[in-house]
Design an enzyme around this catalytic site. Structure first.
Site, PDB file in Angstrom:
ATOM      1  N   GLU A 185     -43.928  52.023 -75.671  1.00 10.98           N
ATOM      2  CA  GLU A 185     -45.567  52.316 -75.427  1.00 10.98           C
ATOM      3  C   GLU A 185     -46.288  51.628 -74.484  1.00 10.98           C
ATOM      4  OE1 GLU A 185     -46.398  54.246 -79.936  1.00 10.98           O
ATOM      5  OE2 GLU A 185     -46.721  51.793 -79.883  1.00 10.98           O
ATOM      6  N   ASP A 226     -49.978  54.240 -77.182  1.00 12.78           N
ATOM      7  CA  ASP A 226     -49.734  55.212 -78.031  1.00 12.78           C
ATOM      8  C   ASP A 226     -50.637  56.380 -78.193  1.00 12.78           C
ATOM      9  OD1 ASP A 226     -49.045  55.894 -81.147  1.00 12.78           O
ATOM     10  OD2 ASP A 226     -51.118  55.400 -81.106  1.00 12.78           O
TER      11      ASP A 226
END
Length: 158
Positions: A119, A47
């Site tokens: 991610e 992220d």
């Protein structure tokens, strides 16, 4: 199966265990009889890596846009919908290790699971090959859809 994914994303892992962890959902790890690492920690790192790479891209490529607009653009590019779309384009759901319940519940096509896995793959590339490896994946699969005019996130802090 991870070799096929390496071909799709255009990155060959020096440490294939990182990719295996990135593809392992917590439901699979929880159902395993032996300890298995899952992708939540990689998702956390991915992220931040993704956010930084997208922010740098926007900063360099849109020099006349104000901060609030760049923030909205970044939010659109790192949101669940965008990440799940990228994951679908590379068939990431087909490579995930899911627990029985998640498998039966349609987890391979659930946006939240796909976005988290995307991610995680970005983080695995980053840990294995550095920022250039992560950037290669982000450029190829995330930066292809830059929301220049229609922004989904009206709240610039989203």
């Amino acid at each position: 199966m991870s070799h096929q994914l390496e071909t799709i994303i255009g990155y060959k892992f020096k440490n294939p265990e990182l990719l295996e962890i990135a593809l392992t959902h917590t439901s699979y790890a929880n159902e395993s009889r032996t300890p298995v690492k899952h992708n939540e920690r990689l998702e956390f790192l991915g992220d931040s890596v993704l956010g930084m790479l997208v922010a740098e891209y926007l900063y360099r490529n849109f020099p006349n846009r104000p901060e609030g607009e760049l923030t909205r653009m970044r939010a659109d590019m790192v949101c669940e919908t965008t990440l799940a779309g990228a994951a679908n384009r590379i068939g990431l759901g087909n490579h995930l290790l899911l627990g029985h319940g998640e498998e039966q519940g349609g987890g391979r096509s659930r946006d939240s699971i796909l976005a988290d896995a995307m991610e995680s793959v970005i983080a695995a590339c980053f840990l294995d090959g550095g920022l250039d490896a992560a950037l290669q994946v982000v450029r190829t699969f995330i930066l292809v859809e830059v929301p220049v005019t229609k922004l989904h996130n009206a709240d610039y802090k989203t």
